[in-house]
Scaffold this active site. Structure first.
Site, PDB file in Angstrom:
ATOM      1  N   SER A   8       6.142  -9.564  -7.785  1.00  9.90           N
ATOM      2  CA  SER A   8       5.002  -9.483  -6.873  1.00  9.90           C
ATOM      3  C   SER A   8       4.121 -10.707  -7.031  1.00  9.90           C
ATOM      4  CB  SER A   8       4.181  -8.228  -7.153  1.00  9.90           C
ATOM      5  OG  SER A   8       2.961  -8.270  -6.444  1.00  9.90           O
ATOM      6  N   HIS A  32       7.968 -10.041  -3.336  1.00  9.86           N
ATOM      7  CA  HIS A  32       7.164  -8.882  -2.938  1.00  9.86           C
ATOM      8  C   HIS A  32       5.752  -9.339  -2.571  1.00  9.86           C
ATOM      9  CE1 HIS A  32       6.468  -4.544  -2.770  1.00  9.86           C
ATOM     10  NE2 HIS A  32       5.285  -4.774  -3.330  1.00  9.86           N
ATOM     11  N   ASP A  34       2.120  -8.035  -1.533  1.00  9.98           N
ATOM     12  CA  ASP A  34       1.188  -6.912  -1.515  1.00  9.98           C
ATOM     13  C   ASP A  34       0.011  -7.244  -0.606  1.00  9.98           C
ATOM     14  OD1 ASP A  34       2.232  -4.859  -3.342  1.00  9.98           O
ATOM     15  OD2 ASP A  34       2.044  -6.408  -4.865  1.00  9.98           O
ATOM     16  N   MET A  36      -3.339  -5.989   1.168  1.00 10.27           N
ATOM     17  CA  MET A  36      -4.368  -4.952   1.033  1.00 10.27           C
ATOM     18  C   MET A  36      -5.545  -5.261   1.953  1.00 10.27           C
ATOM     19  SD  MET A  36      -4.518  -4.824  -3.115  1.00 10.27           S
ATOM     20  CE  MET A  36      -3.032  -4.903  -4.106  1.00 10.27           C
ATOM     21  N   HIS A  65       4.554  -5.142   1.515  1.00  6.71           N
ATOM     22  CA  HIS A  65       4.050  -3.791   1.243  1.00  6.71           C
ATOM     23  C   HIS A  65       2.648  -3.718   1.845  1.00  6.71           C
ATOM     24  CE1 HIS A  65       2.393  -0.849  -2.047  1.00  6.71           C
ATOM     25  NE2 HIS A  65       2.470  -0.287  -0.853  1.00  6.71           N
ATOM     26  N   MET A  67      -0.628  -2.150   2.509  1.00  6.76           N
ATOM     27  CA  MET A  67      -1.609  -1.160   2.052  1.00  6.76           C
ATOM     28  C   MET A  67      -2.816  -1.275   2.974  1.00  6.76           C
ATOM     29  SD  MET A  67      -1.114  -1.759  -2.036  1.00  6.76           S
ATOM     30  CE  MET A  67      -0.290  -3.346  -1.915  1.00  6.76           C
ATOM     31  N   MET A 137       5.022   4.693  -5.543  1.00  5.89           N
ATOM     32  CA  MET A 137       4.068   3.991  -6.396  1.00  5.89           C
ATOM     33  C   MET A 137       3.988   4.665  -7.763  1.00  5.89           C
ATOM     34  SD  MET A 137       2.954   1.388  -4.704  1.00  5.89           S
ATOM     35  CE  MET A 137       1.631   0.913  -5.836  1.00  5.89           C
ATOM     36  N   ASP A 175       6.854   0.613  -7.808  1.00  9.67           N
ATOM     37  CA  ASP A 175       5.878  -0.472  -7.908  1.00  9.67           C
ATOM     38  C   ASP A 175       4.734  -0.039  -8.810  1.00  9.67           C
ATOM     39  OD1 ASP A 175       4.048  -2.525  -7.576  1.00  9.67           O
ATOM     40  OD2 ASP A 175       4.016  -2.436  -5.397  1.00  9.67           O
ATOM     41  N   GLY A 176       4.545  -0.799  -9.906  1.00  8.65           N
ATOM     42  CA  GLY A 176       3.381  -0.579 -10.765  1.00  8.65           C
ATOM     43  C   GLY A 176       3.728  -0.300 -12.206  1.00  8.65           C
ATOM     44  N   GLY A 177       3.322  -1.189 -13.090  1.00 10.12           N
ATOM     45  CA  GLY A 177       3.462  -0.945 -14.514  1.00 10.12           C
ATOM     46  C   GLY A 177       4.865  -1.045 -15.068  1.00 10.12           C
TER      47      GLY A 177
END
Length: 216
Positions: A8, A32, A34, A36, A65, A67, A137, A175-177
């Site tokens: 990302s 990726h 993101d 927002m 993605h 958002m 997510m 996606d995330g962590g």
């Protein structure tokens, strides 16, 4: 399909973004993006002033993605920038989800439906076989660097089982962590594409980090 890593660029060095895009071209699987809007999620990232520039040098497939509250406004522009994959949030689309999937397909892109951790994974079931991928997510959308939510493993496993039961080809993205400490478990629960931000761009050797996450 082999397990893929989608770095990302939200976690990239925006003062030297070309360097990081070329790194993904050479070592990653998917770029990726993101996006927002500060309304659907409590943060603003970047828009087409950045995506246009990324598109100029990207050779790896780009995955947007969205958002944002009105994702349908941006599908055509993303397609014109050669974005290959586009996901939007079920929370933003609601009853328009099937129509959005069709619109994305009509523009020649693969369509994904995303949900936050507080949305039951069963909300995705009606779109299995319609969407090309589901984005589950594993943190709440809006900020990088959050801790992986452990309940995600079971959510992905339920979704994977339903996809298999229907004999569909729908992929699962997470996606995330995601990092070295949990990527093996992420693969094992049924994820096909893992988005990774800080675990790639925060590493001393991002290329080696991508290879390690991919498991090669």
């Amino acid at each position: 399909m082999a397990f893929q890593i989608a770095p990302s660029i939200l976690a990239a060095d925006f003062l030297h973004l070309e360097k990081d895009i070329r790194l993904i071209n050479d070592c990653g699987d998917i770029i990726h993006l993101d996006v927002m809007d500060g309304t659907l999620v409590p943060n603003i990232s970047f828009g087409f002033s950045v995506i246009d520039q990324v598109a100029g040098i990207a050779t790896a497939p780009m995955d947007a993605h969205l958002m944002v509250v009105h994702p349908e406004k941006w599908f055509a522009k993303l397609a014109s920038d050669r974005v290959s994959m586009c996901s939007f949030h079920y929370e933003a689309a609601g009853r328009s989800t099937s129509r959005h999937i069709e619109s994305i397909h009509a523009l020649g892109m693969k369509a994904g439906v995303a949900i936050n951790p507080d949305v039951p994974v069963e909300k995705l079931f009606p779109y299995i076989g319609k969407a090309d991928y589901m984005l589950v997510m594993s943190v709440f959308a809006g900020f990088g660097g959050q801790k992986f939510i452990a309940e995600t493993y079971e959510r992905v496993a339920r979704l994977k089982a339903e996809i298999a039961r229907r004999g569909a080809n729908t992929l699962i993205q997470i996606d995330g962590g995601v990092g070295a400490g949990n990527v093996a478990a992420v693969r094992e629960c049924g994820v096909d594409i893992a988005v990774a931000g800080s675990s790639v761009f925060g590493a001393q050797d991002p290329a080696a980090a991508i290879a390690a996450l991919r498991g090669v």
